[in-house]
Design a protein around this motif. Structure first.
Motif, mmCIF file in Angstrom:
data_model
loop_
_atom_site.group_PDB
_atom_site.id
_atom_site.type_symbol
_atom_site.label_atom_id
_atom_site.label_comp_id
_atom_site.label_asym_id
_atom_site.label_seq_id
_atom_site.Cartn_x
_atom_site.Cartn_y
_atom_site.Cartn_z
ATOM 1 N N THR A 198 0.644 -1.187 0.156
ATOM 2 C CA THR A 198 0.047 0.147 0.070
ATOM 3 C C THR A 198 0.870 1.327 -0.006
ATOM 4 O O THR A 198 0.661 2.357 0.799
ATOM 5 C CB THR A 198 -1.153 -0.066 1.261
ATOM 6 N N LEU A 199 1.834 1.303 -0.854
ATOM 7 C CA LEU A 199 2.684 2.316 -1.193
ATOM 8 C C LEU A 199 1.949 3.594 -1.581
ATOM 9 O O LEU A 199 1.144 3.302 -2.317
ATOM 10 C CB LEU A 199 3.738 1.782 -2.252
ATOM 11 N N ASN A 200 2.303 4.841 -1.104
ATOM 12 C CA ASN A 200 1.808 5.987 -1.825
ATOM 13 C C ASN A 200 2.835 7.077 -1.736
ATOM 14 O O ASN A 200 3.682 6.942 -1.041
ATOM 15 C CB ASN A 200 0.366 6.458 -1.297
ATOM 16 N N SER A 201 2.497 8.002 -2.770
ATOM 17 C CA SER A 201 3.521 9.207 -2.836
ATOM 18 C C SER A 201 3.790 9.732 -1.534
ATOM 19 O O SER A 201 4.869 10.314 -1.707
ATOM 20 C CB SER A 201 2.757 10.043 -3.831
ATOM 21 N N ALA A 246 4.985 -6.369 -9.079
ATOM 22 C CA ALA A 246 3.507 -6.060 -9.465
ATOM 23 C C ALA A 246 3.163 -4.839 -9.829
ATOM 24 O O ALA A 246 2.066 -4.580 -10.756
ATOM 25 C CB ALA A 246 2.584 -6.368 -8.089
ATOM 26 N N SER A 247 4.100 -3.867 -9.661
ATOM 27 C CA SER A 247 3.673 -2.504 -10.370
ATOM 28 C C SER A 247 5.132 -1.996 -10.753
ATOM 29 O O SER A 247 6.060 -2.143 -9.759
ATOM 30 C CB SER A 247 2.861 -1.644 -9.608
ATOM 31 N N ARG A 248 5.263 -1.001 -11.715
ATOM 32 C CA ARG A 248 6.664 -0.211 -11.703
ATOM 33 C C ARG A 248 6.714 0.451 -10.371
ATOM 34 O O ARG A 248 7.987 0.448 -10.145
ATOM 35 C CB ARG A 248 6.310 0.600 -12.962
ATOM 36 N N LEU A 249 5.675 1.098 -10.067
ATOM 37 C CA LEU A 249 6.002 2.118 -8.812
ATOM 38 C C LEU A 249 6.566 1.079 -7.622
ATOM 39 O O LEU A 249 7.634 1.536 -7.001
ATOM 40 C CB LEU A 249 4.493 2.526 -8.396
ATOM 41 N N ARG A 250 6.200 -0.072 -7.344
ATOM 42 C CA ARG A 250 6.737 -0.848 -6.413
ATOM 43 C C ARG A 250 8.191 -1.109 -6.623
ATOM 44 O O ARG A 250 9.058 -1.280 -5.782
ATOM 45 C CB ARG A 250 5.978 -1.916 -5.910
ATOM 46 N N HIS A 277 7.864 -8.923 -13.890
ATOM 47 C CA HIS A 277 6.628 -9.118 -13.353
ATOM 48 C C HIS A 277 6.394 -10.170 -12.538
ATOM 49 O O HIS A 277 6.928 -11.099 -12.574
ATOM 50 C CB HIS A 277 5.657 -9.140 -14.434
ATOM 51 N N THR A 278 5.538 -9.815 -11.353
ATOM 52 C CA THR A 278 4.918 -10.947 -10.379
ATOM 53 C C THR A 278 3.534 -11.045 -10.470
ATOM 54 O O THR A 278 2.934 -9.979 -10.869
ATOM 55 C CB THR A 278 5.569 -10.640 -8.904
ATOM 56 N N LYS A 279 3.180 -12.142 -9.919
ATOM 57 C CA LYS A 279 1.614 -12.038 -9.861
ATOM 58 C C LYS A 279 1.095 -11.747 -8.797
ATOM 59 O O LYS A 279 0.477 -12.580 -7.963
ATOM 60 C CB LYS A 279 1.380 -13.568 -10.046
ATOM 61 N N GLY A 280 1.215 -10.362 -8.337
ATOM 62 C CA GLY A 280 0.568 -10.074 -7.029
ATOM 63 C C GLY A 280 1.371 -9.832 -5.869
ATOM 64 O O GLY A 280 2.599 -9.770 -6.118
ATOM 65 N N VAL A 281 0.875 -10.434 -4.781
ATOM 66 C CA VAL A 281 1.908 -10.110 -3.516
ATOM 67 C C VAL A 281 2.398 -11.612 -3.030
ATOM 68 O O VAL A 281 3.119 -11.975 -2.216
ATOM 69 C CB VAL A 281 1.401 -9.563 -2.442
ATOM 70 N N ASP A 282 1.837 -12.729 -3.928
ATOM 71 C CA ASP A 282 2.461 -13.812 -3.597
ATOM 72 C C ASP A 282 3.580 -14.627 -4.622
ATOM 73 O O ASP A 282 3.461 -13.751 -5.823
ATOM 74 C CB ASP A 282 1.038 -14.915 -3.558
#
Lengths: 278, 278, 278
Positions: free
Chosen positions: B64-67, B96-100, B132-137
């Motif tokens: 739950t990263l945010n700016s 799971a996302s570029r941001l992460r 890329h990963t498939k979510g948090v698992d």
């Protein structure tokens, strides 16, 4: 039938993107894991579309709404719709503030939700495009009872027709309906209202059922309502005299974890009503 | 040995600053209290450095990263490094996302972490600087098994050498390694994956072990992995037939609360492998 | 008397607006439901005043403070004061950072709180308009004990007079006082400190007691402290050998759920001390 919808969740392990309030988010994650799905939470605009793209469903819940997360809800919702993902809106507290009412309405204008799930006061607020509710619980005066059931179904089906969404209204009597068919579900216990977030949990669970049963959204949504209610009944049976609402919360999620298809079929109190007019 | 690392946590009560996701934060706080440490959560830039200054360790978790919180992570991390505090990165959902992915890499560039702890897919993403990963698992295809263990250790040790950090990869088989020594830990149960946040909890716990054992980071990190796994085993033994993932969550934290050094030594399935080449 | 204050909460179902940290928010919501109140959480400026307007009390807790929520706290607080609602400040971590100390002081300058509830170190920080604390727990050196009790009461009553608020200091010995009357409460167990958020939970609970007993704020606040402590004692009696802090959390909330007035009267260890000077 119900057992198949459950089996599909267990077999396909849908990944559900939740943009949801921080009050009940942990329980939403655990109930998704309990039913066989996987949760991911991400509410930042910069990653919302990308995260939703790797998922199978999106659950938008407007509790603890804030200015930072509204654009993320819109972006994720549009992307999920474009990708044909399961899409659910939980308009927590619509009617309790203009921000919540307006945000719910804006989301509905911009995104075609498969299901809008709330309590009767929230749904009435959205149907009237405004109005006031008393917090996050339904007003007693709005309650769906046996004596106003037909009227409630009619109201819900009209709203379903207007929105093109399945409407799921939960309370003492639950109704899940599109414009022509309504399921009336009478599982669950009143004590579930003494736990924070059983509604939020149901929204997460229902999104998993929608994602795993894309061809049978109405039945999948009704099944999720029944699963939650039956889990409430089973969880209650495991309560000891000293157990209260905090333990009950665990017991319900535990019961979803152990829910088997035969129990679901046996305990489900679900009635299908077809609207002959349509 | 293991019992000493645990005793040091219990005796020194390290205060751990957590900048972590709102999904599992309550469980992270409770597991820190269970092991004898104290948690403090603060994610606002304006107070991040000051809060970390009064602590003994910093646990950065990008779920739950945010700016708003990324600058706080960077500032707190730099300050904690300057003060010689225990420093751990949990790259939840990297891939799971570029941001992460980008945020995890940016944190690693700017801060020298004692430990980077994640699942194998997250660690592979960071080692490849993307992907890329498939979510948090973790992806099933990435899983560490007996038959690819040597290869996995080699990969992890190369990444440990590149980063100068201890790498802790958790899954069915856990590996905690620096460039020359690897600990392989086989405690825990598969059912722990049905609870949200057991990884986040381990990251909190591990930061406490690092803070209380500054001279033995590798062993402290491996001990924390073993404590978590054994708590999973003990907690499972206390489960009744009706208990599911929600109760299991409580049982694991409870087992950390009651963990004693002798039990830890007796139940630990931990193997040390020295890399002869180095 | 105590039983009446509890009965008033159960009968009036006060709706409590909580602007509180995301670490312990779920437990705050559940303890409010346990005592018969209803929680609503809303921390966005745009809706803060509107949400508080439909409530009966406002609980402001500065844990995990951030720049976005401070204006919401101020706006909601002013509106709640204007409407005569119950108003409580929980200055979590005041002294741990300038941001927290300054925000607590700013809130106190702008809003007339019915009660300020914290640990002794937080309260001392506010009374001195600054200073440092060791995180979110009280310093051992500040602790209220039998041998410094008179001095502690005197300090608290001076601060109560300065602020015009009831001051509730919780720890091994709890004190709830205005400038002339102090209640000393000795319920509870030390193990409650091993659970994250028992203080936050008490603040939520206390706000409900204040809202339901507007004419007897001091007694209502003291009753809430006693209810929480007794719930800690009852919850502990239901613990099994393997239960730890995570289960204890549930047991305490469960005990609030089942708290009955006679038990409360029987178990309360509460002493009234009148300041003869005033």
């Amino acid at each position: 039938m119900l057992k198949e919808y459950l089996k599909n969740v267990r077999d396909s392990h849908p990944l559900i993107h939740n943009i949801t309030n921080y009050v009940t988010v942990n329980d939403v994650a655990n109930i998704l894991l309990a039913c066989g799905a996987s949760p991911i939470m991400a509410d930042e605009l910069e990653e919302a579309e990308e995260i939703t793209s790797i998922c199978n469903g999106l659950n938008i819940n407007i509790g603890t709404l804030n200015s930072r997360t509204i654009p993320a809800m819109l972006a994720a919702g549009k992307k999920a719709e474009e990708l044909g993902h399961a899409l659910l809106l939980d308009p927590v507290g619509a009617g309790a503030s203009r921000l919540r009412t307006d945000t719910a309405l804006k989301l509905m204008e911009n995104i075609q939700f498969d299901v809008i799930r709330g309590n009767i006061s929230e749904i009435k607020t959205l149907a009237k495009h405004g109005g006031h509710t008393k917090g996050v619980d339904a007003d007693a005066s709005d309650e769906v009872r046996e004596d106003n059931l037909a009227q409630a179904i009619s109201f819900i089906q009209t709203f379903a027709e207007e929105t093109g969404s399945i409407i799921a209204v939960t309370g003492a009597i639950d109704i899940v309906a599109n414009k022509t068919i309504a399921y009336v579900i009478q599982n669950g216990r009143a004590e579930m209202g003494r736990i924070t977030g059983t509604g939020c949990q149901l929204s997460g669970l229902m999104t998993a059922f929608l994602a795993a049963n894309r061809e049978n959204s109405l039945e999948a949504a009704a099944t999720a309502v029944s699963v939650m209610g039956i889990a409430g009944e089973i969880g209650w049976n495991h309560m000891k005299p000293e157990d209260g609402n905090s333990t009950y919360r665990n017991r319900i999620i535990d019961a979803v974890y152990h829910m088997d298809g035969d129990t679901l079929e046996r305990m489900a109190k679900i009635k299908k009503i077809e609207n002959k007019k349509n």
